[in-house]
Design a protein around this motif. Structure first.
Motif, PDB file in Angstrom:
ATOM      1  N   GLY A 349      17.037 -14.256   1.602  1.00 55.90           N
ATOM      2  CA  GLY A 349      17.890 -13.219   2.167  1.00 55.90           C
ATOM      3  C   GLY A 349      17.269 -12.435   3.298  1.00 55.90           C
ATOM      4  N   VAL A 350      16.136 -12.911   3.849  1.00 54.77           N
ATOM      5  CA  VAL A 350      15.499 -12.238   4.979  1.00 54.77           C
ATOM      6  C   VAL A 350      16.178 -12.705   6.265  1.00 54.77           C
ATOM      7  N   ASP A 351      16.819 -11.776   6.978  1.00 61.79           N
ATOM      8  CA  ASP A 351      17.549 -12.123   8.196  1.00 61.79           C
ATOM      9  C   ASP A 351      16.660 -12.194   9.424  1.00 61.79           C
ATOM     10  N   ILE A 352      15.671 -11.294   9.512  1.00 63.26           N
ATOM     11  CA  ILE A 352      14.904 -11.127  10.745  1.00 63.26           C
ATOM     12  C   ILE A 352      13.422 -11.327  10.474  1.00 63.26           C
ATOM     13  N   ASP A 353      12.782 -12.074  11.365  1.00 66.68           N
ATOM     14  CA  ASP A 353      11.353 -12.346  11.284  1.00 66.68           C
ATOM     15  C   ASP A 353      10.622 -11.379  12.205  1.00 66.68           C
ATOM     16  N   LEU A 354      10.006 -10.345  11.617  1.00 67.27           N
ATOM     17  CA  LEU A 354       9.231  -9.394  12.405  1.00 67.27           C
ATOM     18  C   LEU A 354       7.880 -10.032  12.725  1.00 67.27           C
ATOM     19  N   GLY A 355       7.661 -10.277  13.981  1.00 65.36           N
ATOM     20  CA  GLY A 355       6.487 -11.018  14.437  1.00 65.36           C
ATOM     21  C   GLY A 355       6.930 -12.189  15.288  1.00 65.36           C
ATOM     22  N   GLY A 356       8.001 -12.836  14.851  1.00 67.25           N
ATOM     23  CA  GLY A 356       8.675 -13.798  15.707  1.00 67.25           C
ATOM     24  C   GLY A 356       8.104 -15.186  15.760  1.00 67.25           C
ATOM     25  N   ASP A 357       7.265 -15.573  14.789  1.00 68.23           N
ATOM     26  CA  ASP A 357       6.661 -16.901  14.818  1.00 68.23           C
ATOM     27  C   ASP A 357       7.188 -17.819  13.715  1.00 68.23           C
ATOM     28  N   ALA A 358       7.249 -17.308  12.492  1.00 66.55           N
ATOM     29  CA  ALA A 358       7.557 -18.176  11.352  1.00 66.55           C
ATOM     30  C   ALA A 358       8.932 -18.823  11.476  1.00 66.55           C
ATOM     31  N   TYR A 359       9.931 -18.055  11.925  1.00 66.04           N
ATOM     32  CA  TYR A 359      11.295 -18.588  11.960  1.00 66.04           C
ATOM     33  C   TYR A 359      11.510 -19.617  13.063  1.00 66.04           C
ATOM     34  N   MET A 360      10.552 -19.815  13.940  1.00 70.54           N
ATOM     35  CA  MET A 360      10.662 -20.906  14.907  1.00 70.54           C
ATOM     36  C   MET A 360      10.703 -22.265  14.206  1.00 70.54           C
ATOM     37  N   ASN A 361      10.246 -22.297  12.957  1.00 67.43           N
ATOM     38  CA  ASN A 361      10.276 -23.528  12.167  1.00 67.43           C
ATOM     39  C   ASN A 361      11.659 -23.844  11.617  1.00 67.43           C
ATOM     40  N   LEU A 362      12.602 -22.912  11.744  1.00 65.90           N
ATOM     41  CA  LEU A 362      13.923 -23.115  11.143  1.00 65.90           C
ATOM     42  C   LEU A 362      14.730 -24.202  11.854  1.00 65.90           C
ATOM     43  N   MET A 363      14.505 -24.373  13.137  1.00 64.75           N
ATOM     44  CA  MET A 363      15.254 -25.416  13.859  1.00 64.75           C
ATOM     45  C   MET A 363      14.968 -26.785  13.254  1.00 64.75           C
ATOM     46  N   ASP A 364      13.705 -27.057  13.019  1.00 64.77           N
ATOM     47  CA  ASP A 364      13.348 -28.341  12.411  1.00 64.77           C
ATOM     48  C   ASP A 364      13.868 -28.422  10.984  1.00 64.77           C
ATOM     49  N   ALA A 365      13.816 -27.286  10.266  1.00 64.27           N
ATOM     50  CA  ALA A 365      14.287 -27.276   8.879  1.00 64.27           C
ATOM     51  C   ALA A 365      15.785 -27.552   8.805  1.00 64.27           C
ATOM     52  N   VAL A 366      16.571 -26.989   9.723  1.00 67.73           N
ATOM     53  CA  VAL A 366      18.015 -27.246   9.749  1.00 67.73           C
ATOM     54  C   VAL A 366      18.284 -28.692  10.129  1.00 67.73           C
ATOM     55  N   ASN A 367      17.596 -29.172  11.136  1.00 60.16           N
ATOM     56  CA  ASN A 367      17.807 -30.558  11.580  1.00 60.16           C
ATOM     57  C   ASN A 367      17.475 -31.562  10.484  1.00 60.16           C
ATOM     58  N   ARG A 368      16.495 -31.253   9.667  1.00 59.56           N
ATOM     59  CA  ARG A 368      16.089 -32.132   8.570  1.00 59.56           C
ATOM     60  C   ARG A 368      16.844 -31.822   7.275  1.00 59.56           C
ATOM     61  N   LYS A 369      17.818 -30.910   7.369  1.00 61.63           N
ATOM     62  CA  LYS A 369      18.646 -30.519   6.227  1.00 61.63           C
ATOM     63  C   LYS A 369      17.817 -29.949   5.068  1.00 61.63           C
ATOM     64  N   GLU A 370      16.724 -29.282   5.423  1.00 61.27           N
ATOM     65  CA  GLU A 370      15.915 -28.597   4.418  1.00 61.27           C
ATOM     66  C   GLU A 370      16.467 -27.203   4.127  1.00 61.27           C
ATOM     67  N   ILE A 371      17.367 -26.753   4.987  1.00 61.99           N
ATOM     68  CA  ILE A 371      18.134 -25.545   4.758  1.00 61.99           C
ATOM     69  C   ILE A 371      19.452 -25.719   5.495  1.00 61.99           C
ATOM     70  N   SER A 372      20.518 -25.165   4.936  1.00 65.35           N
ATOM     71  CA  SER A 372      21.834 -25.409   5.525  1.00 65.35           C
ATOM     72  C   SER A 372      22.066 -24.554   6.767  1.00 65.35           C
ATOM     73  N   LYS A 373      22.859 -25.069   7.691  1.00 63.57           N
ATOM     74  CA  LYS A 373      23.235 -24.322   8.881  1.00 63.57           C
ATOM     75  C   LYS A 373      24.035 -23.085   8.503  1.00 63.57           C
ATOM     76  N   GLU A 374      24.788 -23.153   7.410  1.00 65.22           N
ATOM     77  CA  GLU A 374      25.619 -22.024   6.981  1.00 65.22           C
ATOM     78  C   GLU A 374      24.759 -20.796   6.640  1.00 65.22           C
ATOM     79  N   ILE A 375      23.607 -21.030   5.990  1.00 62.93           N
ATOM     80  CA  ILE A 375      22.725 -19.908   5.650  1.00 62.93           C
ATOM     81  C   ILE A 375      22.192 -19.265   6.920  1.00 62.93           C
ATOM     82  N   LEU A 376      21.830 -20.092   7.882  1.00 63.17           N
ATOM     83  CA  LEU A 376      21.371 -19.573   9.172  1.00 63.17           C
ATOM     84  C   LEU A 376      22.478 -18.787   9.861  1.00 63.17           C
ATOM     85  N   ASP A 377      23.679 -19.329   9.866  1.00 58.34           N
ATOM     86  CA  ASP A 377      24.801 -18.668  10.547  1.00 58.34           C
ATOM     87  C   ASP A 377      25.106 -17.302   9.946  1.00 58.34           C
ATOM     88  N   ILE A 378      24.965 -17.196   8.637  1.00 60.51           N
ATOM     89  CA  ILE A 378      25.223 -15.903   7.980  1.00 60.51           C
ATOM     90  C   ILE A 378      24.254 -14.848   8.502  1.00 60.51           C
TER      91      ILE A 378
END
Length: 783
Positions: A349-378
């Motif tokens: 349920g963490v929306d924002i990454d303070l620091g701005g580095d860790a969430y750069m990994n989400l693009m690969d995670a979404v593309n590999r279906k390790e997390i759903s696009k819907e969760i990101l969109d929310i």
């Protein structure tokens, strides 16, 4: 209904006589159309965004390197342009921050006018040079004033709590919100709602103390002052509640260590202040570095989704503490990769990454279906919705001239003095030594008597020297130069440089000694800092700093040669007044026995010296009350007033009671309590009233405190719990009636099924001047 923008356009057309057609002038792109509902605009913008652009909206990188000052102009830096190109960042943190960690000084940082220009320049760049033109959110530290050059510095959180005045703190919130928004900021990090039960912890100064009710009321007042969640107000900010959850009871008192509290304890004490502040309009919650029951708080789905979203219906955003998503991988070791940590945080349920580095990994995670696009969109939708509600798409810019004129106005400097006055807590006044008369000759001694930065606390920007008033400055406004002699005596921590002999000589020439001792959270350019900004204690240099983020203590005694100094001053035989400037309740055993008068002023902010002098010379009658219990020894920790049954028993070496209890504080006058009355309003609500009379020689304020005890319950309850309080002013001889309403919520407990219920039974009602000074009491029954 026409939007504010539509009304403005229509009014302009009417004034100029120009025929105006909304259909012709409004943009065809839905998300740019201010007349459409926010939900429609969010959905339209989201549908146009690439995966990279979506992730970018969840990044909040460090902002102080994103601008360049060119004379009177501020321009986006090359680093900022590259950041936008590479990461599409949707917000920045601490763009205006100045301190040794950021290496921004009075010479190299932003004053209010330049800050406004910097915000405008960054906004203009993203609006004009990105595909979709999504404005930035600028998040700023603001626990006791905006942490930027030229702003107003109020007392730290623990001092604000010591006022026991939600009305005053509401005004502080208004001031902070206005100063941030005038400079182009949008998000305020604060208030800090951690309950502080361990004074060894380095961040006690940021909190509102040990009690959930006092913390909740002061926190609510601050949030309401910051705009109460109504983002249509011009000076509303997104108030960010820190830190979720139970961060202030870390093991061993060390910052970020695991916290241990049962689920019922969380619901009874640690969660209510957050819920109260959210109900007051807080739209942002920050996670904490600690773990609980083996789960890092930044990856705790129960806290961040099941409780916050599903049960409490929180509509704002959740932001990680700085690099705390990385901490899931690098500190807690529950994620084997940074990508796994990012997935865990977003899923929790963490929306924002303070620091701005860790969430750069989400693009690969979404593309590999390790997390759903819907969760990101929310998560992205939550951020965009708040930007639309604040009106940033229509007007992301501010007036630098207005910022220059209105930030740190005379009104806010006066408010800073009022809050500092209200916070100062008188602990002892033997033979009514205080207030002092204007004919006395004073020896002013001590490391905190004339140290500007030691007045201010952590999370404070560099200050112009004339802006901060020390105790010496304040006393010089009351006495002639021949009446006050100042000698430092010693440092806070350094044991090499001291002039105790000179201090004693000055004391012998005086009629009364004022010794100002304690601690310091003043950061300097010699101190090393972690990536998170927490200070690192080392042996290379000995600064004054013994408090502030990262400076946890193993003891609570005065450091350096301060105790030696106090004993030498006492040996002169002159009346001794001791003032503590501190960020935590330091050991006061010697002072409580040997000083003739004893006060604590916490970290009183830029006007603290004037406020302390006002109290010492009777221009303000002290009415601050302790927001924490002052221990006799670290061996008692944790010591707090609302412990659960059974009653504590004494130790072999000492009493189990604190040296000074929660709610304690003296006045130059006296108050009499009488005529306790109780009347039922409903089966589960009652009005409690009593009369308070000023029976002393001075006008003054009393803080009336109402405590409750459930005598028998299905789960163990506190022996005493604050429920209501009121700070009131009474002239000499004046009597006022005070009324409190005990509601169903006041009688409720968290039962064995973790449900808040009101059980039938007998309750003790106690009204008094402190948690251990009950003047009136009665019993009532809930059937």
């Amino acid at each position: 209904m026409l939007s504010r923008i539509s009304k403005s356009l229509l009014l302009t057309a009417m004034m100029t006589g120009v025929s105006y057609s909304f259909a012709q002038q409004l943009p065809a792109v839905a998300y740019k159309n201010p007349t459409l509902p926010v939900e429609t605009r969010v959905a339209d913008l989201l549908s146009r965004m690439t995966l990279e652009e979506k992730v970018g909206q969840l990044l909040c990188p460090l902002g102080w390197e994103m601008y360049e000052i060119k004379g009177n102009d501020v321009l986006p830096s090359d680093k900022f342009k590259q950041l936008i190109k590479d990461r599409n960042a949707g917000m920045l943190w601490a763009t205006y921050r100045a301190d040794p960690w950021t290496k921004k000084t009075l010479a190299t940082g932003l004053n209010p006018a330049l800050a406004a220009k910097a915000g405008n320049a960054l906004q203009r760049y993203v609006m004009e040079n990105t595909r979709l033109g999504i404005p930035l959110f600028l998040a700023e530290e603001a626990p006791h004033g905006h942490m930027a050059i030229g702003t107003t510095v109020f007392p730290t959180g623990i001092g604000m709590a010591a006022t026991w005045s939600p009305q005053l703190i509401n005004e502080v919130g208004k001031a902070i919100g206005k100063e941030i928004r005038l400079q182009g900021g949008h998000i305020s990090y604060g208030p800090v709602l951690d309950l502080a039960r361990d004074p060894r912890w380095s961040r006690v100064e940021e909190t509102f103390g040990e009690d959930p009710v006092l913390t909740g009321e002061i926190g609510k007042a601050m949030v309401e002052g910051l705009g109460g969640g109504d983002l249509s107000r011009p000076y509303s900010t997104l108030a960010t509640l820190k830190h979720f959850l139970a961060y202030g009871i870390s093991e061993s008192g060390q910052n970020g260590n695991p916290s241990f509290a049962g689920i019922r304890e969380l619901h009874e004490n640690f969660l209510p202040p957050f819920r109260q502040a959210i109900n007051a309009g807080a739209l942002s919650v920050m996670t904490s570095y600690n773990s609980m029951d083996g789960i890092p708080c930044t990856a705790n789905h129960y806290l961040l989704t099941e409780l916050l979203r599903d049960e409490w219906k929180f509509k704002g955003v959740v932001v990680s503490d700085l690099y705390s998503i990385e901490g899931i991988h690098q500190s807690h070791f529950v994620a084997s990769t940074m990508k796994e940590a990012a997935v865990m945080a977003l899923s929790a349920g963490v929306d924002i990454d303070l620091g701005g580095d860790a969430y750069m990994n989400l693009m690969d995670a979404v593309n590999r279906k390790e997390i759903s696009k819907e969760i990101l969109d929310i998560a992205v939708s939550r951020v965009l919705r708040l930007k639309f509600e604040m009106g940033l798409f229509e007007n992301p810019y501010v007036d630098s001239g207005k910022a220059k004129k209105e930030v740190r106005s005379k009104e806010y400097v006066t408010l800073a003095r009022q809050v500092a006055q209200a916070s100062i807590t008188l602990l002892k006044n033997e033979h009514s030594l205080l207030p002092l008369n204007r004919h006395v000759k004073v020896a002013l001694i001590g490391p905190n008597a004339d140290n500007r930065y030691n007045m201010l606390g952590d999370y404070t920007a560099p200050q112009e020297e004339e802006n901060v008033k020390t105790v010496l400055d304040g006393i010089r406004t009351k006495l002639t130069s021949s009446q006050v002699e100042y000698v430092k005596g010693c440092s806070i921590r350094d044991t090499v440089a001291s002039d105790i002999e000179q201090a004693v000589a000055a004391a012998r020439r005086s009629e009364v000694i004022i010794a100002v001792v304690g601690g310091s959270s003043a950061r300097d350019f010699k101190t090393s800092y972690k990536e998170t900004g927490a200070a690192i204690a080392d042996e290379k240099t000995i600064s004054d700093m013994e408090c502030g983020e990262g400076f946890d203590r193993a003891t609570l005694s005065l450091l350096g040669k301060q105790q030696e100094l106090l004993k030498a001053l006492k040996a002169t035989g002159k009346p001794l007044i001791v003032v503590y400037i501190e960020g935590r309740p330091l050991d006061k055993n010697w002072a409580s026995e040997n000083a003739d008068a004893l006060l604590t002023a916490y970290y009183p902010g830029q006007e603290g010296g004037n406020a302390i002098a006002d109290v010492l010379f009777g221009e303000f009658n002290p009415a601050g009350r302790l927001p924490f219990s002052v221990p006799r020894s670290v061996g008692q920790i944790p010591v707090y007033y609302n412990k659960k049954a059974p009653q504590s028993h004494d130790y072999v070496e000492m009493s189990a009671a604190p040296l000074y209890p929660f709610g304690y504080g003296l006045s130059y006058t006296t108050f009499e309590y009488s005529d306790l009355h109780l009347s039922a309003l409903t089966p589960h609500s009652f009005e409690v009233s009593c009369k308070i009379r000023n029976t002393g020689k001075y006008d003054g304020e009393e803080v009336v405190q109402l405590y409750l005890r459930d005598e028998y319950a299905s789960v163990v309850q506190p022996l005493k719990q604050l429920k209501h309080f009121a700070r009131l002013f009474l002239e000499c001889g004046e009597e006022q009636e005070v009324k409190f309403v005990l509601s169903e919520e006041d009688f409720a407990l968290v039962d064995r099924n973790l449900k808040r219920v009101v059980e039938p039974g007998t309750f003790q009602i106690m009204i008094g001047a402190a948690s251990d000074d009950i003047r009136l009491q009665t019993k009532m029954e809930i059937k």
